[in-house]
Motif scaffolding. Structure first.
Motif, PDB file in Angstrom:
ATOM      1  N   LYS A 174     -12.159 -53.551 -18.814  1.00  0.00           N
ATOM      2  CA  LYS A 174     -13.155 -52.399 -18.161  1.00  0.00           C
ATOM      3  C   LYS A 174     -13.941 -52.512 -18.819  1.00  0.00           C
ATOM      4  CE  LYS A 174      -8.813 -49.257 -19.804  1.00  0.00           C
ATOM      5  NZ  LYS A 174      -9.228 -48.177 -20.702  1.00  0.00           N
ATOM      6  N   THR A 175     -14.962 -51.630 -18.141  1.00  0.00           N
ATOM      7  CA  THR A 175     -16.638 -51.800 -17.601  1.00  0.00           C
ATOM      8  C   THR A 175     -16.702 -51.154 -18.496  1.00  0.00           C
ATOM      9  OG1 THR A 175     -16.535 -51.023 -15.418  1.00  0.00           O
ATOM     10  CG2 THR A 175     -18.777 -50.596 -16.696  1.00  0.00           C
ATOM     11  N   ARG A 176     -17.757 -52.184 -19.234  1.00  0.00           N
ATOM     12  CA  ARG A 176     -18.262 -51.985 -20.523  1.00  0.00           C
ATOM     13  C   ARG A 176     -19.733 -51.229 -19.985  1.00  0.00           C
ATOM     14  NH1 ARG A 176     -15.027 -55.627 -21.725  1.00  0.00           N
ATOM     15  NH2 ARG A 176     -15.353 -56.378 -23.587  1.00  0.00           N
ATOM     16  N   PHE A 177     -19.844 -50.125 -21.074  1.00  0.00           N
ATOM     17  CA  PHE A 177     -20.802 -48.984 -20.781  1.00  0.00           C
ATOM     18  C   PHE A 177     -22.476 -49.797 -21.946  1.00  0.00           C
ATOM     19  CE2 PHE A 177     -18.369 -47.163 -18.884  1.00  0.00           C
ATOM     20  CZ  PHE A 177     -18.773 -46.134 -18.253  1.00  0.00           C
ATOM     21  N   VAL A 178     -23.207 -49.810 -21.169  1.00  0.00           N
ATOM     22  CA  VAL A 178     -24.905 -50.261 -22.818  1.00  0.00           C
ATOM     23  C   VAL A 178     -25.798 -49.558 -22.397  1.00  0.00           C
ATOM     24  CG1 VAL A 178     -26.579 -52.548 -22.497  1.00  0.00           C
ATOM     25  CG2 VAL A 178     -24.375 -52.975 -22.335  1.00  0.00           C
ATOM     26  N   PRO A 179     -26.149 -48.462 -22.752  1.00  0.00           N
ATOM     27  CA  PRO A 179     -27.264 -47.463 -23.139  1.00  0.00           C
ATOM     28  C   PRO A 179     -28.364 -47.837 -23.118  1.00  0.00           C
ATOM     29  CG  PRO A 179     -25.933 -47.203 -24.596  1.00  0.00           C
ATOM     30  CD  PRO A 179     -25.483 -48.385 -24.549  1.00  0.00           C
ATOM     31  N   VAL A 180     -29.606 -47.859 -22.295  1.00  0.00           N
ATOM     32  CA  VAL A 180     -30.377 -48.139 -22.888  1.00  0.00           C
ATOM     33  C   VAL A 180     -31.923 -47.528 -23.102  1.00  0.00           C
ATOM     34  CG1 VAL A 180     -32.805 -49.714 -22.269  1.00  0.00           C
ATOM     35  CG2 VAL A 180     -30.658 -50.351 -21.383  1.00  0.00           C
ATOM     36  N   VAL A 181     -32.763 -47.378 -24.330  1.00  0.00           N
ATOM     37  CA  VAL A 181     -32.776 -45.626 -24.003  1.00  0.00           C
ATOM     38  C   VAL A 181     -34.635 -46.304 -23.779  1.00  0.00           C
ATOM     39  CG1 VAL A 181     -34.713 -43.993 -25.874  1.00  0.00           C
ATOM     40  CG2 VAL A 181     -32.305 -45.810 -25.911  1.00  0.00           C
ATOM     41  N   SER A 182     -35.207 -44.904 -22.734  1.00  0.00           N
ATOM     42  CA  SER A 182     -35.870 -45.428 -21.918  1.00  0.00           C
ATOM     43  C   SER A 182     -37.644 -44.792 -22.924  1.00  0.00           C
ATOM     44  CB  SER A 182     -36.076 -44.460 -20.287  1.00  0.00           C
ATOM     45  OG  SER A 182     -36.305 -42.853 -20.953  1.00  0.00           O
ATOM     46  N   ASN A 183     -38.870 -45.777 -22.599  1.00  0.00           N
ATOM     47  CA  ASN A 183     -39.623 -45.557 -23.319  1.00  0.00           C
ATOM     48  C   ASN A 183     -40.535 -45.609 -21.995  1.00  0.00           C
ATOM     49  OD1 ASN A 183     -41.732 -45.621 -24.784  1.00  0.00           O
ATOM     50  ND2 ASN A 183     -40.867 -46.799 -26.416  1.00  0.00           N
TER      51      ASN A 183
ATOM     52  N   PHE B  89     -20.361 -37.646 -16.560  1.00  0.00           N
ATOM     53  CA  PHE B  89     -21.076 -38.437 -15.695  1.00  0.00           C
ATOM     54  C   PHE B  89     -20.601 -40.217 -16.196  1.00  0.00           C
ATOM     55  CE2 PHE B  89     -24.822 -40.741 -15.327  1.00  0.00           C
ATOM     56  CZ  PHE B  89     -25.274 -40.582 -14.000  1.00  0.00           C
ATOM     57  N   LEU B  90     -20.224 -40.748 -16.980  1.00  0.00           N
ATOM     58  CA  LEU B  90     -19.375 -41.631 -17.131  1.00  0.00           C
ATOM     59  C   LEU B  90     -18.337 -42.409 -15.803  1.00  0.00           C
ATOM     60  CD1 LEU B  90     -19.626 -42.965 -20.845  1.00  0.00           C
ATOM     61  CD2 LEU B  90     -21.250 -42.957 -19.278  1.00  0.00           C
ATOM     62  N   GLU B  91     -17.541 -40.901 -16.241  1.00  0.00           N
ATOM     63  CA  GLU B  91     -16.026 -41.375 -15.686  1.00  0.00           C
ATOM     64  C   GLU B  91     -16.708 -41.770 -13.749  1.00  0.00           C
ATOM     65  OE1 GLU B  91     -13.189 -38.605 -16.391  1.00  0.00           O
ATOM     66  OE2 GLU B  91     -13.560 -38.710 -18.123  1.00  0.00           O
ATOM     67  N   VAL B  92     -17.947 -40.374 -13.448  1.00  0.00           N
ATOM     68  CA  VAL B  92     -17.699 -40.473 -12.024  1.00  0.00           C
ATOM     69  C   VAL B  92     -18.577 -41.723 -11.829  1.00  0.00           C
ATOM     70  CG1 VAL B  92     -19.718 -39.279 -10.452  1.00  0.00           C
ATOM     71  CG2 VAL B  92     -18.122 -38.119 -12.430  1.00  0.00           C
TER      72      VAL B  92
ATOM     73  N   ARG C 149     -26.305 -36.622 -24.766  1.00  0.00           N
ATOM     74  CA  ARG C 149     -25.282 -35.992 -23.686  1.00  0.00           C
ATOM     75  C   ARG C 149     -23.928 -36.761 -23.216  1.00  0.00           C
ATOM     76  NH1 ARG C 149     -26.947 -30.674 -23.691  1.00  0.00           N
ATOM     77  NH2 ARG C 149     -29.184 -29.707 -23.857  1.00  0.00           N
ATOM     78  N   VAL C 150     -24.708 -38.393 -23.092  1.00  0.00           N
ATOM     79  CA  VAL C 150     -23.391 -38.725 -22.490  1.00  0.00           C
ATOM     80  C   VAL C 150     -23.001 -39.466 -23.329  1.00  0.00           C
ATOM     81  CG1 VAL C 150     -23.584 -40.923 -20.305  1.00  0.00           C
ATOM     82  CG2 VAL C 150     -25.413 -38.769 -20.060  1.00  0.00           C
TER      83      VAL C 150
ATOM     84  N   ALA D 201     -16.182 -46.001 -23.915  1.00  0.00           N
ATOM     85  CA  ALA D 201     -17.125 -44.723 -24.021  1.00  0.00           C
ATOM     86  C   ALA D 201     -15.870 -43.973 -23.027  1.00  0.00           C
ATOM     87  CB  ALA D 201     -18.615 -45.681 -23.410  1.00  0.00           C
ATOM     88  N   LEU D 202     -15.385 -44.967 -21.993  1.00  0.00           N
ATOM     89  CA  LEU D 202     -14.377 -43.161 -21.375  1.00  0.00           C
ATOM     90  C   LEU D 202     -14.080 -43.065 -22.215  1.00  0.00           C
ATOM     91  CD1 LEU D 202     -14.504 -45.638 -17.865  1.00  0.00           C
ATOM     92  CD2 LEU D 202     -15.995 -43.421 -18.519  1.00  0.00           C
ATOM     93  N   ASP D 203     -13.348 -43.042 -23.299  1.00  0.00           N
ATOM     94  CA  ASP D 203     -11.687 -43.076 -23.797  1.00  0.00           C
ATOM     95  C   ASP D 203     -11.948 -41.372 -24.670  1.00  0.00           C
ATOM     96  OD1 ASP D 203     -10.305 -45.050 -23.481  1.00  0.00           O
ATOM     97  OD2 ASP D 203     -10.618 -45.782 -25.232  1.00  0.00           O
ATOM     98  N   ALA D 204     -11.599 -40.433 -23.912  1.00  0.00           N
ATOM     99  CA  ALA D 204     -11.473 -39.199 -25.088  1.00  0.00           C
ATOM    100  C   ALA D 204     -12.588 -38.780 -24.426  1.00  0.00           C
ATOM    101  CB  ALA D 204     -10.803 -38.920 -26.462  1.00  0.00           C
TER     102      ALA D 204
END
Length: 259
Positions: A17-26, A103-106, A128-129, A235-238
């Motif tokens: 499945k897709t992997r999510f990589v969060p990047v903190v904007s600066n 939002f991740l699911e969308v 929040r995400v 990141a999508l589970d539950a």
């Protein structure tokens, strides 16, 4: 050895499945766009298609069609890279508990061809995400002390509000600068001493360097670590369980205190 590792990762991701990589904007980082491009190039070397969901403070506003058909708002930049202007979109999916995990699911449904979804957003929106998710946020910084303070503030917010305790760091500077090592060591020390968090690895990318220059091994390593730290679909589970936390206690900012 590097080819063997890359081949193994390609096989690992082939049916996942897709992997999510969060990047903190600066917003304090000069050349943040080049950092994201470099990271996406490292993913492309592994044969992965990356969708950059750009929801940073200074990112472009989404199309008016985003609420109706998000898939048609995705811009294909190359065979291995797509882009979605998404400033403010995560907040539109916030539920009564303060979670925007849906939002991740969308996004995943709108981009089924994406192997990696790189979500570039502020620490407040990321909390929040991806609260309580099995992901590793990537911090951005450069050699300006203000950018380092901002990176630490993002780590502090996510550790307290989202329960995320392990981080990586990508700096916009020449890899051979000694100050880069000092910055990484300082962030590592403050993360451990003040937050109980861990800065697991870091790399540098010179935004002024040639696009045709060989990719630094440290950047390849960081990209692989980010992928391995984000299990398929974790990141999508539950998603309904991802409720942002409240900070346990106030934590001082050592970077502010030092200046």
């Amino acid at each position: 050895m590097l080819q063997d590792q890359a081949h193994g990762l390609r096989r690992l991701f082939a049916a996942s499945k897709t992997r999510f990589v969060p990047v903190v904007s600066n917003p304090r980082v000069m050349g943040a766009g080049a950092l994201l491009e470099g990271l996406c190039a490292a993913f492309a070397e592994l044969g992965l298609h990356t969708l950059v969901v750009d929801a940073g403070v200074h990112s472009p506003q989404p199309s008016e069609l985003a609420q109706v058909d998000l898939s048609n708002c995705i811009e294909r930049l190359s065979p291995k890279l797509s882009y979605l202007a998404a400033r403010g979109l995560p907040l539109r999916h916030t539920n009564a508990h303060g979670s925007a995990a849906s939002f991740l699911e969308v996004v995943a449904e709108a981009a089924p061809e994406a192997d990696v979804i790189l979500l570039h957003a502020s620490a407040a929106e990321l909390a929040r995400v991806v609260a309580l998710r099995e992901v590793r946020p990537l911090l951005l910084a450069d050699t300006d002390p203000a950018s380092v303070t901002e990176a630490y503030a993002g780590m502090k917010w996510l550790s307290q509000r989202a329960g995320l305790m392990v981080y990586s760091l990508l700096m916009a500077c020449h890899p051979q600068l000694r100050v880069a090592t000092r910055i990484a060591q300082q962030l590592h020390s403050c993360a451990d001493g003040f937050l109980g968090a861990v800065l697991r690895d870091w790399a540098c990318l010179d935004p002024r360097g040639s696009q045709h220059a060989p990719m630094a091994p440290e950047l390849r390593h960081l990209a692989r670590e980010l992928l391995l730290a984000a299990p398929p679909g974790a990141a999508l589970d539950a998603a309904s369980d991802a409720i942002p936390l409240r900070p346990a206690r106030a934590v001082s900012n050592p970077f502010v205190a030092a200046h």
